[in-house]
Motif scaffolding. Structure first.
Motif, PDB file in Angstrom:
ATOM      1  N   PHE A 192      79.161 -69.710  38.517  1.00  0.00           N
ATOM      2  CA  PHE A 192      79.593 -71.101  38.331  1.00  0.00           C
ATOM      3  C   PHE A 192      81.004 -71.419  38.824  1.00  0.00           C
ATOM      4  O   PHE A 192      81.421 -72.566  38.783  1.00  0.00           O
ATOM      5  N   ARG A 193      81.719 -70.407  39.296  1.00  0.00           N
ATOM      6  CA  ARG A 193      83.107 -70.632  39.732  1.00  0.00           C
ATOM      7  C   ARG A 193      83.192 -71.711  40.807  1.00  0.00           C
ATOM      8  O   ARG A 193      83.957 -72.650  40.701  1.00  0.00           O
ATOM      9  N   ASP A 194      82.362 -71.587  41.832  1.00  0.00           N
ATOM     10  CA  ASP A 194      82.420 -72.557  42.939  1.00  0.00           C
ATOM     11  C   ASP A 194      81.228 -73.502  42.930  1.00  0.00           C
ATOM     12  O   ASP A 194      80.855 -74.062  43.950  1.00  0.00           O
ATOM     13  N   TYR A 195      80.623 -73.658  41.801  1.00  0.00           N
ATOM     14  CA  TYR A 195      79.419 -74.492  41.672  1.00  0.00           C
ATOM     15  C   TYR A 195      79.798 -75.964  41.862  1.00  0.00           C
ATOM     16  O   TYR A 195      80.799 -76.423  41.288  1.00  0.00           O
ATOM     17  N   PRO A 196      79.009 -76.744  42.628  1.00  0.00           N
ATOM     18  CA  PRO A 196      79.380 -78.148  42.836  1.00  0.00           C
ATOM     19  C   PRO A 196      79.451 -78.917  41.513  1.00  0.00           C
ATOM     20  O   PRO A 196      78.548 -78.806  40.686  1.00  0.00           O
ATOM     21  N   GLY A 197      80.542 -79.658  41.335  1.00  0.00           N
ATOM     22  CA  GLY A 197      80.686 -80.488  40.126  1.00  0.00           C
ATOM     23  C   GLY A 197      81.370 -79.794  38.959  1.00  0.00           C
ATOM     24  O   GLY A 197      81.660 -80.423  37.942  1.00  0.00           O
ATOM     25  N   VAL A 198      81.642 -78.488  39.117  1.00  0.00           N
ATOM     26  CA  VAL A 198      82.290 -77.764  38.012  1.00  0.00           C
ATOM     27  C   VAL A 198      83.808 -77.836  38.179  1.00  0.00           C
ATOM     28  O   VAL A 198      84.338 -77.505  39.240  1.00  0.00           O
ATOM     29  N   GLU A 199      84.503 -78.295  37.132  1.00  0.00           N
ATOM     30  CA  GLU A 199      85.975 -78.394  37.193  1.00  0.00           C
ATOM     31  C   GLU A 199      86.634 -77.059  36.909  1.00  0.00           C
ATOM     32  O   GLU A 199      87.552 -76.634  37.573  1.00  0.00           O
ATOM     33  N   LYS A 200      86.185 -76.428  35.817  1.00  0.00           N
ATOM     34  CA  LYS A 200      86.744 -75.111  35.474  1.00  0.00           C
ATOM     35  C   LYS A 200      85.860 -74.430  34.452  1.00  0.00           C
ATOM     36  O   LYS A 200      84.938 -75.052  33.905  1.00  0.00           O
ATOM     37  N   ILE A 201      86.154 -73.165  34.200  1.00  0.00           N
ATOM     38  CA  ILE A 201      85.391 -72.405  33.202  1.00  0.00           C
ATOM     39  C   ILE A 201      86.382 -71.842  32.193  1.00  0.00           C
ATOM     40  O   ILE A 201      87.377 -71.220  32.576  1.00  0.00           O
ATOM     41  N   LEU A 202      86.123 -72.098  30.919  1.00  0.00           N
ATOM     42  CA  LEU A 202      86.949 -71.503  29.867  1.00  0.00           C
ATOM     43  C   LEU A 202      86.101 -70.415  29.207  1.00  0.00           C
ATOM     44  O   LEU A 202      84.916 -70.648  28.951  1.00  0.00           O
ATOM     45  N   VAL A 203      86.686 -69.260  28.961  1.00  0.00           N
ATOM     46  CA  VAL A 203      85.907 -68.185  28.344  1.00  0.00           C
ATOM     47  C   VAL A 203      86.503 -67.855  26.984  1.00  0.00           C
ATOM     48  O   VAL A 203      87.704 -67.604  26.865  1.00  0.00           O
TER      49      VAL A 203
END
Ligand code: DP6
Length: 324
Positions: free
Chosen positions: A303-314
């Protein structure tokens, strides 16, 4: 006798079995019990002291003095708490949040959990953990689940005193993570509080409530046995059921965005390929991917470079709220 200042920290939580709809909206007694996991690393830190000018409460979030509308909700909560526990005076409340607010990462949960704990300390109310959880619930229902540690369950109860959350298992019981795929960090258009009021207008809500006990039992036992497959199936079902109620309420609420849906599909595909992951969404478009520690790199990679994704919090499983 009040302390000079009190500071408490609380984590938000992600619901596995959702709270949606109230039996008593004033006391926030829910229509069904719920289960969640506290989120380590995401936090609200709240400090309270007496306001210099004893006319009204003031609330600062991340250094910004809040509009009267936000302070109204807080004042209503403090008024209820004051009547129940008998403290006096106006407060200056300063909160720091390290995650985006109003986007399906329940900031009201950690906010009212930290505040309830700080109030108990400040006014030396000597409340036990159940009572502090019930107090937090008056501010925001899901806040009661951020008081105890780890994986927690809010038994609905039929009175203020009986409606609180307890731990099912502590934070080190199972190394689960929540990878929060942020689609938007904007404030949501329809608050949870408004959404709860609409729940009963959906013809699906009664079926959702009737089946809740079954889902709660499966979820609780999957957590205790660390059975990821069963957990995955039940949390996805529960999330879909809540969103079906939302979409069929009058007027309808649609929190999903096209990106949310394509992420959900991708999560199911990844699970079929052996990645231990499952999706759940609260009242917002962001997708919480619940996964084992070993699956975190695969989720981040997908999901890092997935279209529409701003960021990932873990976030891994978090502790309960505590005074600092
Ligand atoms: C979709 O606790 O935010 O996140 O009591 O009005 O503050 P209020 O509602 P809130 O509702 C949470 C709704 C949810 C599901 C959940 O966390 O169980």
């Amino acid at each position: 006798m009040a302390q000079k200042k009190s500071t408490a920290i609380a984590h938000p939580n992600i619901a596995f079995i959702k709270y949606w709809g109230n039996a008593d909206p004033n006391l926030r007694l829910p229509s069904n019990a719920s289960i969640s996991m506290n989120l380590d690393g995401l936090e609200t830190i709240t400090t309270i002291e007496y306001a210099d000018n004893q006319i009204k409460h003031s609330l600062t979030i991340n250094g910004l003095l809040q509009e009267p509308q936000k302070v109204n909700r807080l004042s209503a909560f403090l008024e209820m708490a004051r009547k129940l526990y008998g403290f006096q005076g106006f407060l200056r409340i300063e909160s720091q949040n390290n995650f985006p607010m109003g986007a399906g990462i329940a900031s009201s949960a950690s906010a009212f959990a930290a505040l309830a704990l700080a109030l108990n300390d400040f006014f030396q109310l000597n409340l036990n953990q159940h009572q502090i959880s019930a107090l937090a619930r008056l501010g925001s229902g899901s806040a009661c689940r951020s008081i105890p540690a780890g994986f927690t369950e809010w038994k609905k109860g039929t009175s203020h005193q009986q409606s609180f959350a307890t731990s099912i298992a502590l934070e080190d019981h199972w190394d689960l993570h929540d990878c929060i795929i942020v689609v938007t960090a904007e404030e949501k258009a329809i608050s949870s509080t408004d959404g709860h009021q609409r729940a009963a207008t959906s013809p699906f809500q009664s079926a959702r409530i009737l089946d809740a006990q079954r889902r709660l039992e499966i979820c609780r036992s999957a957590i205790l046995k660390q059975d990821f497959e069963r957990l995955a199936a039940i949390i996805e079902l529960d999330s879909d059921m809540m969103h079906a109620v939302m979409m069929t309420s009058d007027p309808p609420i649609n929190y999903w965005q096209p990106t949310s849906l394509s992420i959900m599909r991708e999560v199911r595909d990844l699970r079929k390929k052996g990645v231990a992951c499952a999706y759940t969404l609260d009242a917002g478009p962001n997708v919480h991917v619940i996964c084992t520690a070993a699956s975190v790199p695969a989720i981040e990679k997908s999901f890092r470079d997935y279209p529409g994704v701003e960021k990932i919090l873990v976030a891994k499983t978090g502790k309960g709220a505590r005074v600092i």
